[in-house]
Design an enzyme around this catalytic site. Structure first.
Site, PDB file in Angstrom:
ATOM      1  N   HIS A 284       0.767  -1.077   0.038  1.00 11.95           N
ATOM      2  CA  HIS A 284      -0.132  -0.147  -0.129  1.00 11.95           C
ATOM      3  C   HIS A 284       0.955   1.139   0.142  1.00 11.95           C
ATOM      4  O   HIS A 284       2.084   1.423   0.623  1.00 11.95           O
ATOM      5  CB  HIS A 284      -1.009  -0.041   1.302  1.00 11.95           C
ATOM      6  CG  HIS A 284      -0.499   0.159   2.573  1.00 11.95           C
ATOM      7  ND1 HIS A 284      -0.307   1.293   3.255  1.00 11.95           N
ATOM      8  CD2 HIS A 284      -0.410  -1.067   3.414  1.00 11.95           C
ATOM      9  CE1 HIS A 284       0.105   0.736   4.263  1.00 11.95           C
ATOM     10  NE2 HIS A 284       0.284  -0.527   4.715  1.00 11.95           N
ATOM     11  N   GLU A 330      -5.107   1.859   2.876  1.00 15.21           N
ATOM     12  CA  GLU A 330      -5.253   0.428   3.641  1.00 15.21           C
ATOM     13  C   GLU A 330      -5.499   0.821   4.948  1.00 15.21           C
ATOM     14  O   GLU A 330      -6.130   0.091   5.942  1.00 15.21           O
ATOM     15  CB  GLU A 330      -3.857  -0.249   3.382  1.00 15.21           C
ATOM     16  CG  GLU A 330      -3.782  -1.431   3.938  1.00 15.21           C
ATOM     17  CD  GLU A 330      -3.333  -1.634   5.315  1.00 15.21           C
ATOM     18  OE1 GLU A 330      -3.446  -2.694   5.952  1.00 15.21           O
ATOM     19  OE2 GLU A 330      -3.004  -0.744   6.161  1.00 15.21           O
TER      20      GLU A 330
HETATM   21 ZN   LIG Z   1       0.747  -1.642   6.563  1.00 11.52          ZN
END
Ligand SMILES: [Zn+2]
Ligand SMILES: *[C@@H]1O[C@H](CO)[C@@H](O)[C@H](O)[C@H]1NC(C)=O
Ligand SMILES: *[C@@H]1O[C@H](CO)[C@@H](O)[C@H](O)[C@H]1NC(C)=O
Ligand SMILES: *[C@@H]1O[C@H](CO)[C@@H](O)[C@H](O)[C@H]1NC(C)=O
Ligand SMILES: *[C@@H]1O[C@H](CO)[C@@H](O)[C@H](O)[C@H]1NC(C)=O
Length: 468
Positions: A284, A330
């Site tokens: 991410h 995320e």
């Molecule tokens: Zn992470």
């Protein structure tokens, strides 16, 4: 989705007992084919080794990136500009790249201050937790009560009303202890607490607080919630246990809540024979708003992105498509991955494997696999080729691995995470200490070689890796 927030971000495979596939599983039929990839793996390893053209490239590109943009909180301009930059860099390299919009929660830290008022006066280092509401104008000043567990709070719940609740829980493991961060405010609020201070979720501290996500349960009054270093949680607990003086704390917190449009970044190295079949490597791009987000998860994003750059540089053209996904949102509950799964639902059956690195990119030892016994058997043969960098372990996980790739595994796609020397991962996680200083160029090179080499073989071998 009780486990959803608990599992959030980088905690899935820490401290889990791994089970090995029984030795009766046999995949010797693939031996010759896998061994034929040895010259390619050797070229990949040579590229990142001393004197190779890709040596230190992962560290160099990642440090350039994090130094340019700093931390990349979802909803921030820094994250969006960093996404534009990745698109530009990728396009310059001749790989297919595009972004897909994602609507995500936007939370901003404006200002925060916590001071001890009694028994002595002084500031306590602090970081508000993601999603926390502000204090009312003028702040909150209240007496403190300290608990070591939710059970202790319930036992003494009659004393909680009107107080600031401090949780001084032990660090067992991230997975076990993170519930105090994610649910502490909701639970304390039910009993009338006016704010919560949570001991940071870390096994080690040099006085730095660690932030992270939290959310309020439906129906509870949202109260301000911040994390403090373990040293201060311990001190407050000692004071409270002695009981020889009042403990009073003052909290002044200003935050903003809203929503924002952000983007997943998707990069394809198109397959030469079966472009519809996809091997995903990912990490991410978003981070918390402190430190540089170098480790969490700049490292995972950049070994994934560089896996494709390396394949392209070596002119490798796998049978199937290799796709790098740089997830967004995320840290707010993998909202980017949820949107991707919704938008690409029809494609799920064609995803061969979903790899995510979000638990450190330190010296790699191998791969953690959530998949069929046959898949683990084949992966064991593949990682043998990485003997020169000692990254030959395959461990099977009974639970989904990664966080962004959880929804793939729910649809029987094999999930793969990186086993690496991440024993110190949570020392730095979500804190000001998450900078390039914790990363090592050679370890990053080996991570890219393993990650890219495995992805290449999975994308190129004659059979699809058997599904769960
Ligand atoms: Zn992470
Ligand atoms: C990306 O490229 C575009 C078009 O060349 C340029 O306008 C923009 O400034 C670049 N963005 C970044 C962050 O490098
Ligand atoms: C994505 O979001 C941006 C910013 O709000 C908007 O300008 C753009 O039109 C959106 N793109 C698509 C394909 O919806
Ligand atoms: C791999 O492990 C062996 C034995 O411990 C060691 O001698 C060698 O230097 C290691 N190789 C790398 C690349 O770290
Ligand atoms: C996943 O596997 C289970 C068990 O074999 C099966 O019942 C289920 O239908 C599969 N789901 C998908 C989406 O393939």
């Amino acid at each position: 989705m009780a486990s959803f927030w608990v599992l959030l971000c980088c905690c899935l495979c820490v401290g889990i007992a791994h089970s090995q596939p029984p030795s009766s599983v046999n995949c010797d039929y693939i031996d010759t084919e896998i061994n034929a990839y040895k010259p390619i793996v050797d070229r990949i390893i040579a590229a990142v080794s001393k004197g190779g053209f890709f040596q230190s490239h992962t560290y160099a590109t990642l440090s350039n990136f994090v130094d340019k943009f700093g931390p990349r909180l979802t909803g921030s301009e820094a994250l969006e500009r960093s996404i534009d930059y990745m698109v530009n860099e990728t396009r310059d390299f001749g790989l297919d790249v595009w972004t897909e919009n994602v609507t995500a929660p936007k939370w901003e830290r404006i200002s925060e201050k916590v001071s001890l008022v009694e028994p002595w006066k002084g500031n306590i280092p602090v970081l508000a937790l993601g999603g926390s509401v502000s204090t009312p104008q003028g702040g909150i000043t209240a007496e403190v009560i300290v608990f070591r567990s939710f059970a202790e709070l319930v036992e003494k719940s009659a004393q909680v009303s009107g107080k600031i609740v401090v949780f001084n829980q032990d660090f067992i493991s991230y997975g076990d202890s993170v519930k105090y961060r994610s649910k502490g405010a909701s639970i304390a609020s039910k009993y009338g607490a006016v704010a919560t201070l949570i001991r940071s979720i870390t096994p080690f501290s040099l006085g730095t607080p660690h932030t992270g996500h939290q959310s309020y349960d439906d129906g509870v009054k949202p109260i301000p919630t911040l994390c403090i270093p373990p040293e201060y949680a311990e001190m407050l607990y000692r004071m409270y246990k002695r009981g020889d003086s009042r403990i009073v704390i003052s909290i002044d917190l200003d935050t903003r809540q809203g929503t924002a449009i952000t983007r997943n970044t998707i990069v394809d190295l198109k397959g030469r024979e079966s472009p519809d079949k996809i091997v995903i490597v990912s990490g991410h791009l978003d981070s918390w708003d402190v430190g540089q987000g170098a480790m969490d998860d700049g490292g995972g994003a950049f070994i994934s992105w560089n896996s494709l750059v390396l394949m392209k540089s070596l002119n490798l053209k796998p049978r199937r498509t290799v796709r790098a996904i740089l997830w967004t949102g995320e840290e707010q509950g993998y909202v980017g991955a949820v949107e991707y799964a919704r938008r690409h639902a029809d494609e799920m059956k064609n995803v061969i494997v979903a790899m995510e690195s979000d638990e450190g990119t330190f010296t790699p030892h191998g791969l953690l696999v959530k998949g069929s016994l046959q898949a683990s058997c084949i992966l064991k043969k593949i990682v043998r080729l990485f003997k020169p960098i000692n990254a030959t372990q395959i461990k099977s996980s009974p639970y989904p691995v990664g966080s962004d790739i959880e929804l793939f595994q729910a649809q029987n796609v094999t999930g793969i995470a990186l086993i690496n020397e991440n024993e110190r991962y949570f020392w730095y996680h979500h804190s000001a200490a998450d900078t390039m200083a914790v990363l090592d160029p050679i370890a990053l090179d080996y991570c890219t070689a393993l990650w890219g080499g495995v992805a290449y073989i999975l994308a190129d071998m004659s059979i699809d890796l058997p599904r769960t």
